[in-house]
Design a protein around this motif. Structure first.
Motif, PDB file in Angstrom:
ATOM      1  N   UNK A 182       0.827  -1.206   0.000  1.00  0.00           N
ATOM      2  CA  UNK A 182       0.000   0.000   0.000  1.00  0.00           C
ATOM      3  C   UNK A 182       0.865   1.261   0.000  1.00  0.00           C
ATOM      4  N   UNK A 183       1.942   1.240   0.774  1.00  0.00           N
ATOM      5  CA  UNK A 183       2.839   2.396   0.817  1.00  0.00           C
ATOM      6  C   UNK A 183       3.544   2.580  -0.525  1.00  0.00           C
ATOM      7  N   UNK A 184       4.034   1.490  -1.101  1.00  0.00           N
ATOM      8  CA  UNK A 184       4.730   1.571  -2.385  1.00  0.00           C
ATOM      9  C   UNK A 184       3.803   2.045  -3.500  1.00  0.00           C
ATOM     10  N   UNK A 185       2.540   1.691  -3.418  1.00  0.00           N
ATOM     11  CA  UNK A 185       1.555   2.125  -4.421  1.00  0.00           C
ATOM     12  C   UNK A 185       1.113   3.563  -4.192  1.00  0.00           C
ATOM     13  N   UNK A 186       1.378   4.095  -2.998  1.00  0.00           N
ATOM     14  CA  UNK A 186       0.965   5.450  -2.695  1.00  0.00           C
ATOM     15  C   UNK A 186      -0.469   5.574  -2.239  1.00  0.00           C
ATOM     16  N   UNK A 187      -1.085   4.476  -1.823  1.00  0.00           N
ATOM     17  CA  UNK A 187      -2.474   4.519  -1.372  1.00  0.00           C
ATOM     18  C   UNK A 187      -2.594   4.737   0.134  1.00  0.00           C
ATOM     19  N   UNK A 188      -1.487   4.680   0.857  1.00  0.00           N
ATOM     20  CA  UNK A 188      -1.433   5.149   2.234  1.00  0.00           C
ATOM     21  C   UNK A 188      -0.245   6.101   2.343  1.00  0.00           C
ATOM     22  N   UNK A 189      -0.186   6.821   3.466  1.00  0.00           N
ATOM     23  CA  UNK A 189       0.798   7.895   3.590  1.00  0.00           C
ATOM     24  C   UNK A 189       2.034   7.519   4.407  1.00  0.00           C
ATOM     25  N   UNK A 190       1.922   6.533   5.290  1.00  0.00           N
ATOM     26  CA  UNK A 190       3.057   6.178   6.146  1.00  0.00           C
ATOM     27  C   UNK A 190       2.880   4.765   6.674  1.00  0.00           C
ATOM     28  N   UNK A 191       3.984   4.194   7.122  1.00  0.00           N
ATOM     29  CA  UNK A 191       3.976   2.867   7.739  1.00  0.00           C
ATOM     30  C   UNK A 191       4.895   2.944   8.945  1.00  0.00           C
ATOM     31  N   UNK A 192       4.385   2.510  10.092  1.00  0.00           N
ATOM     32  CA  UNK A 192       5.152   2.543  11.332  1.00  0.00           C
ATOM     33  C   UNK A 192       5.223   1.132  11.900  1.00  0.00           C
ATOM     34  N   UNK A 193       6.412   0.702  12.291  1.00  0.00           N
ATOM     35  CA  UNK A 193       6.583  -0.617  12.870  1.00  0.00           C
ATOM     36  C   UNK A 193       7.346  -0.564  14.175  1.00  0.00           C
ATOM     37  N   UNK A 194       6.979  -1.434  15.116  1.00  0.00           N
ATOM     38  CA  UNK A 194       7.665  -1.511  16.403  1.00  0.00           C
ATOM     39  C   UNK A 194       8.086  -2.952  16.640  1.00  0.00           C
ATOM     40  N   UNK A 195       9.408  -3.173  16.697  1.00  0.00           N
ATOM     41  CA  UNK A 195       9.958  -4.528  16.900  1.00  0.00           C
ATOM     42  C   UNK A 195       9.324  -5.512  15.914  1.00  0.00           C
ATOM     43  N   UNK A 196       9.309  -5.138  14.651  1.00  0.00           N
ATOM     44  CA  UNK A 196       8.644  -5.925  13.616  1.00  0.00           C
ATOM     45  C   UNK A 196       9.288  -7.297  13.442  1.00  0.00           C
ATOM     46  N   UNK A 197       8.515  -8.221  12.908  1.00  0.00           N
ATOM     47  CA  UNK A 197       9.050  -9.532  12.575  1.00  0.00           C
ATOM     48  C   UNK A 197      10.068  -9.395  11.444  1.00  0.00           C
ATOM     49  N   UNK A 198      11.068 -10.304  11.407  1.00  0.00           N
ATOM     50  CA  UNK A 198      12.213 -10.094  10.539  1.00  0.00           C
ATOM     51  C   UNK A 198      12.166 -10.702   9.161  1.00  0.00           C
ATOM     52  N   UNK A 199      11.484 -11.830   8.978  1.00  0.00           N
ATOM     53  CA  UNK A 199      11.591 -12.547   7.704  1.00  0.00           C
ATOM     54  C   UNK A 199      10.941 -11.778   6.563  1.00  0.00           C
ATOM     55  N   UNK A 200       9.805 -11.152   6.808  1.00  0.00           N
ATOM     56  CA  UNK A 200       9.125 -10.438   5.731  1.00  0.00           C
ATOM     57  C   UNK A 200       9.581  -8.990   5.577  1.00  0.00           C
ATOM     58  N   UNK A 201      10.301  -8.457   6.560  1.00  0.00           N
ATOM     59  CA  UNK A 201      10.645  -7.035   6.584  1.00  0.00           C
ATOM     60  C   UNK A 201      11.496  -6.579   5.391  1.00  0.00           C
ATOM     61  N   UNK A 202      12.624  -7.223   5.067  1.00  0.00           N
ATOM     62  CA  UNK A 202      13.477  -6.692   3.995  1.00  0.00           C
ATOM     63  C   UNK A 202      12.794  -6.604   2.634  1.00  0.00           C
ATOM     64  N   UNK A 203      12.013  -7.621   2.267  1.00  0.00           N
ATOM     65  CA  UNK A 203      11.357  -7.597   0.953  1.00  0.00           C
ATOM     66  C   UNK A 203      10.378  -6.443   0.857  1.00  0.00           C
ATOM     67  N   UNK A 204       9.547  -6.270   1.877  1.00  0.00           N
ATOM     68  CA  UNK A 204       8.568  -5.190   1.855  1.00  0.00           C
ATOM     69  C   UNK A 204       9.201  -3.821   1.918  1.00  0.00           C
ATOM     70  N   UNK A 205      10.209  -3.678   2.780  1.00  0.00           N
ATOM     71  CA  UNK A 205      10.876  -2.389   2.929  1.00  0.00           C
ATOM     72  C   UNK A 205      11.594  -1.988   1.643  1.00  0.00           C
ATOM     73  N   UNK A 206      12.211  -2.941   0.961  1.00  0.00           N
ATOM     74  CA  UNK A 206      12.882  -2.633  -0.304  1.00  0.00           C
ATOM     75  C   UNK A 206      11.863  -2.169  -1.345  1.00  0.00           C
ATOM     76  N   UNK A 207      10.719  -2.829  -1.388  1.00  0.00           N
ATOM     77  CA  UNK A 207       9.680  -2.446  -2.336  1.00  0.00           C
ATOM     78  C   UNK A 207       9.275  -0.986  -2.127  1.00  0.00           C
ATOM     79  N   UNK A 208       9.037  -0.602  -0.868  1.00  0.00           N
ATOM     80  CA  UNK A 208       8.627   0.776  -0.575  1.00  0.00           C
ATOM     81  C   UNK A 208       9.750   1.767  -0.836  1.00  0.00           C
TER      82      UNK A 208
END
Length: 266
Positions: free
Chosen positions: A195-221
């Motif tokens: 949603x962030x990468x598409x520009x349909x939301x304005x921000x994404x906030x994470x606290x102590x997020x899980x690690x396996x899915x984080x790099x792929x999603x963060x790179x996309x955004x």
């Protein structure tokens, strides 16, 4: 990193889409295999999708290491590491909520170089290669807006399974709820990154997020133009290992980044 990663991207996208087709076809017949702790569960679909993805990656890249959400570490250590989340949103599926995704990332030199996210419900696949932009079915992704909406931003929120009602997480979440137009708690972080990468939301906030899915999603955004910061304002590098405190972040652009950073500080 040598090469353009085109073969890696094609293999990862095909594996994610094959796994996604299985998930979509079997959504209504999913059943729990075992509990992970608390209310977190593993479904038969987690394991079936994981088997597809890991086997495709192992066949194509036998010298690479694979870290998968359910199966753990496989293959040679060192060098490149594939990160596999075969069903991001397991608890959603367990209660019949069709909000889930398949995520595959590739790490090299401690940084994400490839990210693939597939949405089985829509059939859409999104991908990014470091330094080459982020793309979806309609072409290159433009990323989040840089101007703060008058009514307040729409923000996605994620936290690690072990966070619970930690005071810092509760304070940040409450502040976001008070000041934003809407806070999305999807329990499928990859959907938030899309949603962030598409520009349909304005921000994404994470606290102590899980690690396996984080790099792929963060790179996309990031490849779509989002800026990633720690809660202290430093540049955020998405990693899958290390203490969970190192996986707290704010992702946005321009005025929205400044707004989100202010709500997460203090």
């Amino acid at each position: 990193m040598p090469g353009d990663l085109d073969r890696e991207r094609r293999v990862a996208m095909a594996a994610a889409e094959e796994a996604g087709a299985l998930l979509a076809a079997s959504f209504h017949s999913a059943h729990t295999v075992h509990a992970k702790g608390g209310r977190d569960v593993v479904l038969d679909l987690d394991l079936a999708a994981e088997k597809i993805i890991v086997s495709r990656l192992r066949e194509a890249f036998p010298d690479d290491h694979i870290l998968s959400e359910e199966a753990g570490d496989q293959g040679p250590q060192g060098g490149r590491t594939w990160l596999v989340d075969p069903l991001d949103g397991t608890n959603n599926v367990a209660i019949g909520l069709p909000a889930y995704a398949v995520g595959i990332g590739l790490m090299s030199g401690g940084a994400p170089v490839l990210g693939v996210v597939h949405e089985p419900v829509t059939g859409a696949t999104f991908h990014a290669v470091a330094g080459r932009g982020a793309y979806g079915p309609a072409g290159r992704l433009s990323g989040p807006a840089s101007v703060l909406p008058e009514a307040g931003p729409v923000v996605a929120w994620t936290q690690g399974y072990g966070v619970g009602r930690a005071p810092t997480a509760a304070r940040i979440r409450a502040e976001l709820e008070r000041e934003s137009w809407r806070v999305l708690q999807l329990w499928a972080p990859l959907l938030g990154w899309v949603l962030l990468a598409r520009g349909t939301i304005d921000a994404f906030v994470g606290y102590c997020a899980e690690g396996v899915d984080l790099p792929a999603g963060a790179l996309l955004a990031a490849e779509a133009g989002a800026e990633l910061r720690t809660l202290d304002g430093e540049v955020f590098t998405p990693e899958h290992a290390g203490p969970p405190e190192g996986r707290s972040f704010v992702a946005a652009r321009g005025e929205n980044l400044a707004w989100a950073r202010l709500r997460c500080s203090g």
